[in-house]
Motif scaffolding. Structure first.
Motif, PDB file in Angstrom:
ATOM      1  N   UNK A   1       0.833  -1.203   0.000  1.00 42.77           N
ATOM      2  CA  UNK A   1       0.000   0.000   0.000  1.00 42.77           C
ATOM      3  C   UNK A   1       0.870   1.257   0.000  1.00 42.77           C
ATOM      4  N   UNK A   2       1.973   1.188   0.725  1.00 46.47           N
ATOM      5  CA  UNK A   2       2.894   2.328   0.747  1.00 46.47           C
ATOM      6  C   UNK A   2       3.482   2.567  -0.640  1.00 46.47           C
ATOM      7  N   UNK A   3       3.799   1.485  -1.351  1.00 44.50           N
ATOM      8  CA  UNK A   3       4.356   1.613  -2.700  1.00 44.50           C
ATOM      9  C   UNK A   3       3.337   2.237  -3.643  1.00 44.50           C
ATOM     10  N   UNK A   4       2.082   1.774  -3.568  1.00 40.95           N
ATOM     11  CA  UNK A   4       1.034   2.331  -4.428  1.00 40.95           C
ATOM     12  C   UNK A   4       0.825   3.811  -4.124  1.00 40.95           C
ATOM     13  N   UNK A   5       0.883   4.170  -2.849  1.00 39.72           N
ATOM     14  CA  UNK A   5       0.720   5.577  -2.468  1.00 39.72           C
ATOM     15  C   UNK A   5       1.866   6.418  -3.025  1.00 39.72           C
ATOM     16  N   UNK A   6       3.092   5.916  -2.892  1.00 43.04           N
ATOM     17  CA  UNK A   6       4.257   6.649  -3.388  1.00 43.04           C
ATOM     18  C   UNK A   6       4.164   6.862  -4.892  1.00 43.04           C
ATOM     19  N   UNK A   7       3.693   5.849  -5.621  1.00 38.39           N
ATOM     20  CA  UNK A   7       3.570   5.967  -7.072  1.00 38.39           C
ATOM     21  C   UNK A   7       2.441   6.911  -7.464  1.00 38.39           C
ATOM     22  N   UNK A   8       1.482   7.101  -6.566  1.00 37.04           N
ATOM     23  CA  UNK A   8       0.348   7.974  -6.853  1.00 37.04           C
ATOM     24  C   UNK A   8       0.691   9.447  -6.657  1.00 37.04           C
ATOM     25  N   UNK A   9       1.438   9.748  -5.609  1.00 39.91           N
ATOM     26  CA  UNK A   9       1.665  11.155  -5.260  1.00 39.91           C
ATOM     27  C   UNK A   9       2.827  11.779  -6.025  1.00 39.91           C
ATOM     28  N   UNK A  10       3.616  10.971  -6.722  1.00 41.00           N
ATOM     29  CA  UNK A  10       4.739  11.554  -7.448  1.00 41.00           C
ATOM     30  C   UNK A  10       5.386  10.569  -8.388  1.00 41.00           C
ATOM     31  N   UNK A  11       6.358  11.057  -9.121  1.00 36.56           N
ATOM     32  CA  UNK A  11       7.125  10.244 -10.060  1.00 36.56           C
ATOM     33  C   UNK A  11       8.607  10.414  -9.754  1.00 36.56           C
ATOM     34  N   UNK A  12       9.438   9.796 -10.562  1.00 36.64           N
ATOM     35  CA  UNK A  12      10.884   9.951 -10.386  1.00 36.64           C
ATOM     36  C   UNK A  12      11.308  11.409 -10.519  1.00 36.64           C
ATOM     37  N   UNK A  13      10.496  12.201 -11.232  1.00 39.31           N
ATOM     38  CA  UNK A  13      10.831  13.617 -11.441  1.00 39.31           C
ATOM     39  C   UNK A  13      10.413  14.505 -10.281  1.00 39.31           C
ATOM     40  N   UNK A  14       9.590  13.984  -9.365  1.00 43.90           N
ATOM     41  CA  UNK A  14       9.162  14.798  -8.228  1.00 43.90           C
ATOM     42  C   UNK A  14       7.690  14.578  -7.908  1.00 43.90           C
ATOM     43  N   UNK A  15       7.231  15.248  -6.856  1.00 40.40           N
ATOM     44  CA  UNK A  15       5.850  15.081  -6.417  1.00 40.40           C
ATOM     45  C   UNK A  15       4.891  15.886  -7.286  1.00 40.40           C
ATOM     46  N   UNK A  16       3.675  15.373  -7.411  1.00 39.82           N
ATOM     47  CA  UNK A  16       2.624  16.106  -8.103  1.00 39.82           C
ATOM     48  C   UNK A  16       2.045  17.162  -7.177  1.00 39.82           C
TER      49      UNK A  16
END
Length: 586
Positions: free
Chosen positions: A401-416
């Protein structure tokens, strides 16, 4: 709730990481030292919907994980804008049945809908998706297939396919429905095999069924290339002959009667049929990972046949290609881009923030179907998202769940971009419903939710506030909107028994000391408890829950003339203490 450390050993790695491991290893095996290539394909034949978005999000999430690990990645998005215009989609503004005259032309040769700012049909429908992908943080390299074909980029691949047309035909023939010898030649069919698809039929239309091998090249009637007519621009053409040595190709157009002789070594106005075009691109681009929908994964489908064509004809390797399941909408069936009116990513981004939409795709394995809510379910989704965010903050979240959250709020380029004060979506929606978007009223109500830490500007609640307002105004029917009464319901107030009047007295007596979201929640749930002789924090019994429901229904009828409505604490704050007192007969 177990902590991350406690659950790490027993929790499976998330699906994105598993595919990233596989793709990196495969890329190093096939093309060591080169960028990892993943791919998506989108056809701008009409509105590009939320089901199509999975075609992009699946490789995007894998590519982004690979970038986070320090590898160079190219995510190719092929715009299949050189595909034929197949039919006039319904429900699309700015078009009518007159667009049927363009059926058979490349999408880039079809006029855009009336009033569009774009030069053609394909560019019109690409634009909204391009904007949505930017909002979602998707990094990619766009490829226009119109530009590729018209520039002669695939010339050698086309000539190669034509030289090996008999071999391609033989591969396709393995999957064609044909007579079963075991049935005595009476037309029995192989039930497990799928009929040829539309693109394959188009390749053979008018040129006769594929013939038996004549000993000098075989299957002379089959051609994997379709020219667009030099007169009417349509692909309703039949190749009548082709010479491998001179590359001289003759075709006629069944639409307008035009006939032409061209040299394929110099001619660019045409394309390979889909079942050949797709594997050709896999080999040409060196694609390591490209998912496909369930409709491409059955026997005889494009992905299955393409795996043999890429290997036997183009000397390439089929990508790692997970099947992805359909994405639905609450209350709607499977989406189809051939029909108008289906929700697009742009529609979803009007009512939900980009991280939430990313999360919906990241948290489910590709082969799991899911629905995107445009109805009341969106409030539950946001509650679930906010709960996840709290678990991340306090360290009780599970690793996947933590991984899915991390992928949701940002990318390798930075946070959305995110909302500074992410107030509950259902609260914001209720406030937007009651105030009809009046900013001064909205700020007053939101600032009273938490008097100890009041909101000082609506910008603190944006963009979530804007999304909730859009949901109320575009997705909630007018008859379901909340309208607060102007005057007290004197008849209802006059009909109350002693218990009803006492419940209102207790509520009004506690307004000032409970004037916050949490305080009013305690108050409205506590009044029936006090009436029953219990403490306000007593645990509810079945009888108490019945009494609470009756009390809530009374308040709704007195405030909004209905038995239900927004959550009462939010409604009371929105109405304001003075008006509540007046409507409740104080």
């Amino acid at each position: 709730m177990p902590t991350v450390a406690q659950s790490q050993s027993s929790t499976e790695t998330d699906w994105v990481s598993r595919f990233a491991d596989e793709v990196i290893a495969e890329s190093e095996r096939r093309a060591p030292g080169k960028p990892v290539v993943v791919a998506s394909g989108l056809s701008p034949s009409g509105p590009i919907h939320l089901g199509n978005l999975r075609e992009v999000m699946t490789p995007h999430l894998v590519a982004d994980e690979i970038r986070r690990r320090g590898h160079t990645v190219r995510h190719l998005i092929s715009w299949d804008d050189y595909d034929r215009y197949r039919k006039v989609p319904g429900g699309v503004a700015g078009i009518d049945e007159s667009w049927a005259e363009h059926i058979g032309k490349p999408l880039t040769s079809v006029p855009a809908p009336a009033g569009s700012a774009y030069p053609n049909w394909a560019e019109h429908f690409k634009a909204a998706m391009t904007e949505s992908l930017a909002a979602l943080g998707v990094e990619y390299d766009p490829i226009s297939q119109t530009e590729q074909y018209l520039a002669g980029t695939y010339r050698e691949q086309i000539l190669h396919a034509m030289r090996h047309r008999a071999d391609i035909d033989a591969i396709l023939d393995r999957y064609r429905t044909k007579k079963d010898p075991a049935a005595g030649g009476k037309g029995g069919k192989k039930p497990q095999q799928k009929k040829v698809d539309e693109a394959e039929l188009e390749a053979e239309a008018g040129s006769g069924a594929a013939s038996e091998d004549d000993g000098s090249g075989g299957s002379a009637g089959y051609f994997p290339y379709k020219p667009y007519c030099g007169n009417c621009e349509k692909d309703l053409t039949t190749v009548t002959s082709y010479d491998d040595d001179t590359t001289e190709l003759n075709y006629t157009c069944t639409a307008c009667g035009f006939a032409e002789t061209v040299r394929l070594s110099e001619f660019n106005r045409g394309k390979l049929v889909w079942k050949v075009d797709w594997p050709m691109r896999w080999a040409y681009e060196g694609v390591i990972f490209e998912p496909s929908g369930v409709d491409h994964s059955s026997p005889g489908s494009s992905f299955v046949v393409g795996g043999q064509i890429v290997r036997e004809i183009f000397g390439g390797v089929q990508p790692i290609g997970p099947m992805y399941a359909f994405v639905g909408i609450s209350g709607m069936a499977k989406m189809s881009s051939s029909k108008g009116g289906v929700p697009t990513p742009a529609d979803a981004l009007k009512i939900m923030e980009a991280p939430l939409l990313r999360w919906l795709y990241a948290r489910r394995r590709p082969n799991q179907s899911f629905k995107i809510a445009f109805d009341q379910e969106i409030q539950r989704l946001y509650d679930e998202w906010d709960s996840l965010e709290r678990k991340v903050a306090d360290g009780t979240v599970l690793p996947a769940d933590a991984a899915a959250y991390s992928r949701a709020v940002g990318t390798a380029a930075g946070e959305l971009p995110r909302t500074p004060r992410p107030l509950p979506y259902r609260t914001l929606a209720s406030v937007a419903d009651i105030t009809a978007g009046a900013e001064d009223q909205t700020l007053r109500i939101l600032s009273e939710l938490d008097p100890a830490n009041p909101l000082t500007s609506l910008d603190e609640a944006r963009p979530r506030l804007d999304r909730a307002e859009n949901w109320i105004t575009t997705q909630v029917p007018a008859e379901a909107r909340t309208i607060v009464r102007d005057e007290p319901d004197k008849d209802l107030l006059g009909s109350l028994d002693d218990e009803g009047r006492e419940s209102l007295r207790l509520l009004l007596e506690g307004l000032d000391t409970h004037w916050s979201l949490d305080g009013l929640t305690t108050l409205v749930y506590g009044v029936p408890k006090v009436l029953a002789g219990l403490e306000p924090d007593a645990k509810p019994t079945p009888e108490l829950k019945t009494a609470q429901r009756s009390f809530f229904a009374l308040l709704y009828r007195l405030l909004v003339s209905r038995d239900t409505g927004p959550r009462l604490p939010t409604l009371l704050l929105a109405v304001g203490a003075d008006r509540v007192r007046r409507l409740l007969g104080a």
